[in-house]
Structure formats: structure tokens, C-alpha cells
Design a protein around this motif. Structure first.
Motif, PDB file in Angstrom:
ATOM      1  N   ARG A   1      -5.357 -31.262  40.363  1.00  0.00           N
ATOM      2  CA  ARG A   1      -6.129 -30.559  41.340  1.00  0.00           C
ATOM      3  C   ARG A   1      -4.589 -29.768  42.331  1.00  0.00           C
ATOM      4  O   ARG A   1      -3.541 -30.485  41.869  1.00  0.00           O
ATOM      5  CB  ARG A   1      -6.480 -31.309  42.699  1.00  0.00           C
ATOM      6  N   ASP A   2      -4.368 -28.134  42.267  1.00  0.00           N
ATOM      7  CA  ASP A   2      -4.112 -27.317  42.992  1.00  0.00           C
ATOM      8  C   ASP A   2      -2.418 -27.407  41.511  1.00  0.00           C
ATOM      9  O   ASP A   2      -1.910 -26.229  42.046  1.00  0.00           O
ATOM     10  CB  ASP A   2      -3.067 -27.985  44.266  1.00  0.00           C
ATOM     11  N   MET A   3      -2.724 -27.424  40.727  1.00  0.00           N
ATOM     12  CA  MET A   3      -1.494 -27.395  39.107  1.00  0.00           C
ATOM     13  C   MET A   3      -2.035 -25.790  38.878  1.00  0.00           C
ATOM     14  O   MET A   3      -2.435 -26.074  37.927  1.00  0.00           O
ATOM     15  CB  MET A   3      -1.914 -28.340  38.266  1.00  0.00           C
ATOM     16  N   MET A   4      -0.552 -25.037  38.516  1.00  0.00           N
ATOM     17  CA  MET A   4      -0.951 -23.904  37.487  1.00  0.00           C
ATOM     18  C   MET A   4      -0.334 -23.843  36.290  1.00  0.00           C
ATOM     19  O   MET A   4       0.564 -25.031  35.727  1.00  0.00           O
ATOM     20  CB  MET A   4       0.243 -22.668  38.651  1.00  0.00           C
ATOM     21  N   ILE A   5      -1.194 -23.086  35.652  1.00  0.00           N
ATOM     22  CA  ILE A   5      -0.961 -23.720  34.094  1.00  0.00           C
ATOM     23  C   ILE A   5      -0.713 -21.774  34.071  1.00  0.00           C
ATOM     24  O   ILE A   5      -0.427 -21.745  32.461  1.00  0.00           O
ATOM     25  CB  ILE A   5      -2.476 -23.937  33.518  1.00  0.00           C
ATOM     26  N   THR A   6      -0.106 -20.630  34.854  1.00  0.00           N
ATOM     27  CA  THR A   6       0.296 -19.821  34.364  1.00  0.00           C
ATOM     28  C   THR A   6       1.698 -19.738  35.524  1.00  0.00           C
ATOM     29  O   THR A   6       1.617 -20.065  35.981  1.00  0.00           O
ATOM     30  CB  THR A   6      -0.281 -18.597  35.517  1.00  0.00           C
TER      31      THR A   6
END
Length: 255
Positions: A79-84
Motif C-alpha cells: 500500500r502507498d508504494m509507487m510504481i512510476t
């Protein structure tokens, strides 16, 4: 009376305009089971409309790279982890709004591949001054891009030139982001079924299986002894994800 209405209308218009707040929304198109649709494949075309009035509030193409492969495809996401990141393809819509607006977001991708383009939509509320950034709004685009390379569209092929009466079929198949499909690769060619239907004068006369011979390239053939108008339909299907893609061409076999 008419002038009072006009004055009231323009007064309201300029009031709303003067109180409009610039609000940013990052919109991205991501291929299903793959990466983001960026400049290398022509991008995705984004249109943001006021859902109630149909007014176009912003439009344009996504630009940038397909993203970090390890982060997107190989890292467990919490959760809340960005992939961009700052280089990942996206379109930054800038809306001038004075009150919350319910918007429709339409994405056409990949925009330059008409036989493969998918139109996907979503809807969200946009609140004045409350930017939607970072990963932003991610719209998923399912499918494969399939391009038949051989035979060519409306090609005339003489029976005399065919070795053992075989008509060779070649198709290029990639993910919707342009990511490479290869044997044993991250997008494994051996897990994708690529098949062909051969029609002559609108009647199915053969069905063939195409196999991976090099990255993105699938090949097969069928035998014919007859002249006429032919059509080939090539389909790609991944059982594990449900991704599909199709291309069709017509050609002519002569004596």
C-alpha cells in the motif's frame, strides 16, 4: 429583460472564471500484465470531459518511457508504494475549475496502432486545488498488438513461386506497451497461443498454428493449389491473463 439575463449570465461566467483554481491530474495508460504505454509505441490519447456537460477540459497524448521493469513486474507491491517515476509515461491534465467536477477520462491506446487500439474509460471527482499526482489515475489497457508481416496486404502471389505450394505466414506480436515477447522471456512466447484462420472466397479452408522463431516473430504456413482471393486472420491469446489480439489481411493467389 433580455439584457438583464445576458448581464447575469456573463457576470456568473466571469465570476466562475475569476475563481477557478488550476488543478492537475496525472493520467497514465498501463498495458495489462505489462508496462506503461509511452512514446516508443506512439503513446495513448487522453480526453478529459465534464461528465455532465460533455465539455472537453483537457486532452493530449501520454509521453515518456514504459517504466521500471523490476519495479512494475518483479516487485511485490505494498500500500502507498509507487510504481512510476518522473520518466514514466503519462499525460498531465490541467483543469481550471471553481467547484468539484465529475469528469470522464477516456484513453485510446496505443493510438498509432488502429487495429489494436483499445478505448478505456473511468470517472472521478476532481476537486479544485487538490492535485492527483504521483502514480495518478492509471487506466488498464488489455490485449496484444498483432501485425501480419507476410503475406502483405493485397499482395499478388503466383502459384509458380511457391515452394511446395506453401504460403508462409509471419506475424509480429508485442504487448500493448511494445514490450518484447520471446521464448523464456519475462513475456514468454511459449505461454502465448498464436493461431491463424485461412479463408478463400469467404470460406474457412485451413487453420494453422504459428510458433515463435525470434523475439516478437511468429511463423507458420499452409498449403494451397488454388488461385483466388484469400484472407488470413491471426489471433494471439494468453490463457494466464486473458490478453487477446487480432490482425487480418487480404491477398490474391494467381497462376
Amino acid at each position: 429583460m433580455k439584457y438583464k439575463i445576458l448581464i447575469t449570465f456573463f457576470s456568473l461566467f466571469f465570476y466562475l472564471l475569476s475563481n477557478a483554481t488550476p488543478t492537475k491530474v496525472m493520467i497514465r495508460a498501463k498495458a495489462k500484465d505489462a508496462k506503461f504505454i509511452g512514446s516508443s509505441i506512439g503513446g495513448a490519447y487522453v480526453t478529459v470531459k465534464n461528465k455532465l456537460t460533455g465539455e472537453i477540459l483537457s486532452q493530449g497524448k501520454t509521453k515518456g518511457g514504459t517504466g521500471n521493469t523490476t519495479l512494475i513486474m518483479k516487485t511485490a507491491r505494498e500500500r502507498d508504494m509507487m510504481i512510476t517515476d518522473d520518466t514514466t509515461s503519462g499525460f498531465l491534465a490541467e483543469l481550471d475549475i471553481a467547484e468539484p467536477v465529475f469528469v470522464s477520462i477516456q484513453v485510446v491506446a496505443p493510438v498509432n496502432k488502429k487495429q489494436a487500439s483499445v478505448t478505456a474509460t473511468t470517472e472521478i471527482w476532481v476537486i479544485p486545488g487538490k492535485d492527483i499526482l504521483n502514480d495518478g489515475v492509471i487506466v488498464e489497457i488489455p490485449g496484444f498488438i498483432v501485425d501480419i508481416l507476410t503475406p502483405r496486404t493485397h499482395q499478388f502471389i503466383s502459384l509458380k513461386t511457391l515452394s511446395q505450394k506453401k504460403v508462409n505466414i509471419q506475424a509480429n506480436v508485442v504487448m500493448m506497451c511494445g514490450c518484447t515477447i520471446s521464448k523464456g522471456g519475462l513475456w514468454d512466447a511459449e505461454k502465448i497461443e498464436v493461431n491463424g484462420i485461412v479463408k478463400k472466397n469467404d470460406t474457412i479452408i485451413d487453420q494453422i498454428k504459428l510458433v515463435s522463431t525470434s523475439p516478437n516473430l511468429f511463423e507458420g504456413n499452409f498449403i494451397t493449389n488454388e488461385t483466388g482471393t484469400y484472407e488470413v486472420i491471426i489471433s494471439a491469446y494468453a490463457p494466464n491473463t486473458g490478453n487477446t489480439g487480432v490482425d487480418k489481411i487480404n491477398y490474391i493467389i494467381t497462376q
